[in-house]
Design an enzyme around this catalytic site. Structure first.
Site, PDB file in Angstrom:
ATOM      1  N   PRO A   2     -18.339  18.760  12.611  1.00 35.68           N
ATOM      2  CA  PRO A   2     -18.158  18.449  11.140  1.00 35.68           C
ATOM      3  C   PRO A   2     -17.269  17.068  11.086  1.00 35.68           C
ATOM      4  CG  PRO A   2     -17.752  20.695  11.366  1.00 35.68           C
ATOM      5  CD  PRO A   2     -17.687  20.093  12.775  1.00 35.68           C
ATOM      6  N   GLU A   3     -17.748  16.043  10.331  1.00 34.56           N
ATOM      7  CA  GLU A   3     -16.927  14.970   9.866  1.00 34.56           C
ATOM      8  C   GLU A   3     -17.002  15.075   8.604  1.00 34.56           C
ATOM      9  OE1 GLU A   3     -18.675  11.175  11.417  1.00 34.56           O
ATOM     10  OE2 GLU A   3     -19.558  12.359  13.172  1.00 34.56           O
ATOM     11  N   HIS A 100     -17.682  34.776  19.015  1.00 35.94           N
ATOM     12  CA  HIS A 100     -16.757  33.802  18.279  1.00 35.94           C
ATOM     13  C   HIS A 100     -16.544  33.720  17.135  1.00 35.94           C
ATOM     14  CE1 HIS A 100     -17.822  32.357  22.347  1.00 35.94           C
ATOM     15  NE2 HIS A 100     -18.913  32.077  22.058  1.00 35.94           N
ATOM     16  N   ARG A 119     -16.288  26.658  20.650  1.00 37.46           N
ATOM     17  CA  ARG A 119     -15.455  25.757  21.553  1.00 37.46           C
ATOM     18  C   ARG A 119     -14.072  25.788  21.313  1.00 37.46           C
ATOM     19  NH1 ARG A 119     -18.378  19.932  21.859  1.00 37.46           N
ATOM     20  NH2 ARG A 119     -16.698  19.730  23.674  1.00 37.46           N
ATOM     21  N   ARG A 162      -5.221  -5.311  15.268  1.00 38.68           N
ATOM     22  CA  ARG A 162      -5.813  -4.400  16.081  1.00 38.68           C
ATOM     23  C   ARG A 162      -6.995  -5.139  17.072  1.00 38.68           C
ATOM     24  NH1 ARG A 162      -5.123   1.232  15.251  1.00 38.68           N
ATOM     25  NH2 ARG A 162      -3.739   1.420  13.629  1.00 38.68           N
TER      26      ARG A 162
END
Length: 283
Positions: A2-3, A100, A119, A162
């Site tokens: 999920p973003e 899970h 995971r 950056r």
DNA sequence: ACCAGCTCCTGCTTGC
DNA sequence: TGCAAGCAGGAGCTGG
């Protein structure tokens, strides 16, 4: 995983089912995900009412009437799904208890919310609501990409110092919070910027279109209910469908979807992650 | 200070 | 068909 659009979709699905509801039982089936849970997490959750369900970056924040906020991160493979109030449970396994399912919250009124995360890169923690922004997981997050603080002036200043590729800069949650691999690839493609271009070498005039592209791709993805690749589902188990609108992600060898561009999508690896891009229209 | 690489974990896909 | 390597949407940590 999920973003931002996926987390926001889950939030919107869950909010009407849990806001104003009291947690009757908190079934914590293992002591940790990525990090140990607070030892007394179940006790602190049971009896608490969820006042509101918010999102910060990829974190879900459930404000409780106890003065604490439950922080949830879904990691790469986490799902939060609701059932028990008339919606059918999504079939996760082939019979027996789904594997899970690490945390199950049961609410008054019968709604049940299950956190499933194969995971186990996800996280859960509790923090005082009035100090949740200073929690170690949230303290260094940059601005919300859909909020007012994220604009061309801000991004230009952030990129100027950056030297990393723009792809890495946009993945850095301190620069802007909530983007992941998929939406960075998609936003850079829409903006026509090469992922390998150094952040400090992007012309100022190209920053506003980049900001616009980030916002557009996120808004479109939220409207589509997120992107379902492997694990992600909406709160009711439904698939998102923004993956059908990807212009580059996972489309290696296929035609670029930019109008009038006859390029072909290529995959490369940047800092160990796949980057999908069109070498022809991204410069 | 900055940045690349490693790492946690399970499971699906790919290639031999 | 079987097996093992490779890869996956995150992000904190380590060491150069």
């Amino acid at each position: 995983m999920p973003e931002l659009p996926e987390v926001e979709t889950v939030r919107r699905g869950l909010a009407p089912r849990v806001e104003g509801r009291r947690i009757v039982t908190a079934d914590i089936r293992r002591p940790d995900l990525r990090w140990p849970f607070p030892a007394d997490m179940a006790a602190r959750l049971q009896g608490a009412r969820i006042v509101s369900l918010r999102r910060r970056s990829k974190y879900l924040l459930a404000d409780l009437d106890t003065g604490e906020t439950l922080i949830v991160h879904l990691g790469m493979s986490g799902r939060l799904q609701a059932d028990g109030d008339g919606i059918a449970a999504f079939a996760l396994g082939t019979g027996g208890a789904p594997r899970h399912d690490h945390v199950v919250l049961t609410f008054d009124g019968g709604t049940r919310v299950t956190l499933n995360d194969p995971r186990r890169f996800g996280a859960m923690d509790l923090a005082p609501t009035d100090a949740v922004e200073t929690h170690r997981l949230l303290a260094r997050l940059g601005p919300e990409p859909l909020g007012n603080a994220f604009g061309a002036a801000y991004l230009e200043a952030a990129l100027k110092s950056r030297r990393t590729p723009i792809k890495a800069a946009l993945l850095d949650q301190r620069v802007v919070a909530g983007l992941g691999n998929i939406y960075v690839c998609e936003a850079l493609h829409r903006a026509g910027i090469a992922p390998a271009r150094r952040s400090d070498r992007i012309a100022g005039r190209r920053i506003p279109p980049l900001v616009r592209s980030v916002r557009e791709v996120l808004v479109a993805a939220i409207e589509a209910g997120g992107s379902s690749l492997r694990d992600y589902r909406q709160a009711d188990g439904a698939l998102g469908y923004f993956q059908h609108d990807f212009r580059v992600y996972g489309r290696t060898g296929q035609a670029c979807r930019t109008e009038c561009c006859d390029g072909v999508v290529r995959r490369m690896v940047q800092s160990g992650r796949s980057t999908f891009h069109c070498p022809r229209c991204q410069r």
